[in-house]
Every structure is written in C-alpha cells, then in structure tokens.
Enzyme design. Structure first.
Site, PDB file in Angstrom:
ATOM      1  N   SER A 144      38.273  42.097  46.497  1.00 22.54           N
ATOM      2  CA  SER A 144      38.353  43.385  45.815  1.00 22.54           C
ATOM      3  C   SER A 144      37.287  44.303  46.397  1.00 22.54           C
ATOM      4  O   SER A 144      36.335  43.846  47.037  1.00 22.54           O
ATOM      5  CB  SER A 144      38.105  43.181  44.311  1.00 22.54           C
ATOM      6  OG  SER A 144      37.870  44.399  43.646  1.00 22.54           O
ATOM      7  N   TYR A 157      33.999  40.416  36.678  1.00 25.68           N
ATOM      8  CA  TYR A 157      34.964  40.549  37.775  1.00 25.68           C
ATOM      9  C   TYR A 157      34.246  40.766  39.103  1.00 25.68           C
ATOM     10  O   TYR A 157      34.565  40.131  40.119  1.00 25.68           O
ATOM     11  CB  TYR A 157      35.901  41.710  37.468  1.00 25.68           C
ATOM     12  CG  TYR A 157      37.007  41.912  38.472  1.00 25.68           C
ATOM     13  CD1 TYR A 157      38.149  41.112  38.451  1.00 25.68           C
ATOM     14  CD2 TYR A 157      36.925  42.928  39.428  1.00 25.68           C
ATOM     15  CE1 TYR A 157      39.175  41.319  39.361  1.00 25.68           C
ATOM     16  CE2 TYR A 157      37.945  43.141  40.340  1.00 25.68           C
ATOM     17  CZ  TYR A 157      39.071  42.334  40.309  1.00 25.68           C
ATOM     18  OH  TYR A 157      40.087  42.523  41.219  1.00 25.68           O
TER      19      TYR A 157
END
Length: 260
Positions: A144, A157
C-alpha cells in the site's frame, strides 16, 4: 509475447472475490493462468467463481482464513492435490480498521496485523516450501502507499503494510537462490465499491485525491492488471524484493500548491 504468457501456470489469489483482487486475478487469467481463489465468505466466493467462469477462465475456489495456519496448510495440500502446483501466489487478503491510535482497541490493532501481515507470512511460508522443492515460483504481496506514508486513523494498517514491505524484501533475500521472485504491488487510490461513497463531486476527500494525484484521477482496478502479470511472468525473472507503486504518481511528488 512469451515473456508475459502465463499458460499452464496456476495462480492462488487470496481474497480474490472482489475489488482490486478480482481485477488482478482477471488480468492473470487473461494472460493464460488458471485461477484458484480463496475467501472466508462462501456466498462471495460462489459469486466470484460464477463471474470468472462466465468469462471463460478456469477457476476454482477454497474457503479458509489466511490467519489459521492449520486450516490453511490443509487447504494448500488440497489445492496441490486437486488442481496442481501453485506457481503464483498473490497475498491480497486484507482488512483495515479506521480509528485514531489513541482510542484503537488493542484487539483491533492485533487483528489487522494478523490478517494483513501474519496471514501473508503464513501463506508465503506454506506455498514457498513447495516452490522451493520445485525451484521456481512467484509471490506477489499487495502492499500500500501506507507502506511508505502515514495517515490519520490507520495506524494498524500502516504498521502491517510497512511490515509487509520489509517481509517482501526479506523473503526475496532468502529465496532468490531457489529461483523464487518475491515482489509487491502498492496500489494508490482506486475506484472500487468501497470508495464509491467518497468519490462524488464536492466531497473534500475526492477533491483531495484528484488534486494530489498527478494523473488527476482515481485509478481503475484494471490499471493493476499489467503490473500483476509482469510480476507473475518470466518478464520479471531478475526482479526481486521490489515494491511497484501503481498510484498515478502520488509518491513521486510533494503535491501542487493550493493556488495552482
């Protein structure tokens, strides 16, 4: 081109029932790969398999949680027995919990780390052992932009995806001698069903993403397919331990002045 041909290759995509996982799976199938899709939700898996088969792709599905190493090991054995060797692993399964760090429950933090990072390790270890025996394999970890940047309310995350970036590099270091390439894809902001509510004119976050992205738009899920095919194919046989960010240029720029 033969360099990108995935005929007779079998790709296991975790969480490949929707969104970016489905887009990458479809790209691999279009290049000739046979798909094996995992999910924790039977109804979603059934719907995804019906879609893949309607397109003429060869696809099968298995229900299991990537964080359950015992069940995952049993299912990997079943895949190899029923479908055949896994040549390509795409660690796509993941969750996110949006909560300020000061108030996030520790159990929620642990769960995100468990799914997004530990789950990828479990799958890589299980499939990697068999790839080592065969002296070939491709592992693609879905990282990501949060592997590089921080952002409000996604501490778990970001920690998981930052860890996944370094896991990618470490596995590449250990397994390159076995002709296994371990790389990652870092998607930017994409137009999916999950982002649909905020992709409306006038929404401040929508305007922020469009202005922050040099390409001036949200990504289309299909924009990930080419990178997935490249990393799954012989074209990337000397590419190892790399994270390719498919983000329309966000990480390349400091951004535009507000008056530009």
């Amino acid at each position: 081109m033969k360099l990108f041909d995935l005929t007779n290759k079998r790709a296991l995509i975790t969480g490949g029932t929707h969104g970016l996982g489905m887009a990458m799976a479809e790209g691999l199938a279009q290049a000739g790969a046979e798909l094996v899709i995992s999910s924790t939700t039977p109804s979603k898996l059934e719907e995804a398999l019906a879609y893949y088969k309607s397109k003429g792709y060869k696809a099968s599905g298995y229900i299991f949680d990537v964080t359950d190493e015992k069940i995952a090991a049993e299912q990997i054995e079943a895949i190899e027995k029923n479908q055949g060797p896994i040549h390509i692993l795409v660690n796509n399964a993941g969750i996110i919990k949006r909560e300020p760090a000061v108030s996030m429950l520790i159990e929620d933090f642990r769960r995100v780390i468990d799914v997004d990072l530990v789950g990828a390790f479990i799958m890589s270890q299980l499939v990697g052992r068999k790839m080592i025996e065969r002296n070939e394999g491709k592992i693609i970890n879905i990282c990501s932009m949060m592997s590089e940047l921080g952002r409000n309310s996604v501490s778990a995350y970001a920690a998981a995806k930052g860890g996944l970036k370094m896991l990618t590099k470490n596995l590449a270091t250990e397994w390159a001698k076995h002709n296994i390439q371990v790389n990652g894809i870092g998607p930017g902001y994409f137009a999916t069903s999950q982002t649909e509510p905020i992709r409306v004119d006038g929404n401040p976050f929508n305007e922020f993403i469009i202005s922050r992205t040099p390409a001036g738009r949200w990504g289309d899920p299909e924009d990930l397919a080419g990178t997935a095919v490249f990393l799954a194919s012989e074209a990337s046989r000397f590419v190892n331990g790399q994270i390719i960010y498919v983000d329309g240029g966000i990480l390349a720029t400091i951004g535009k002045p507000s008056n530009e």
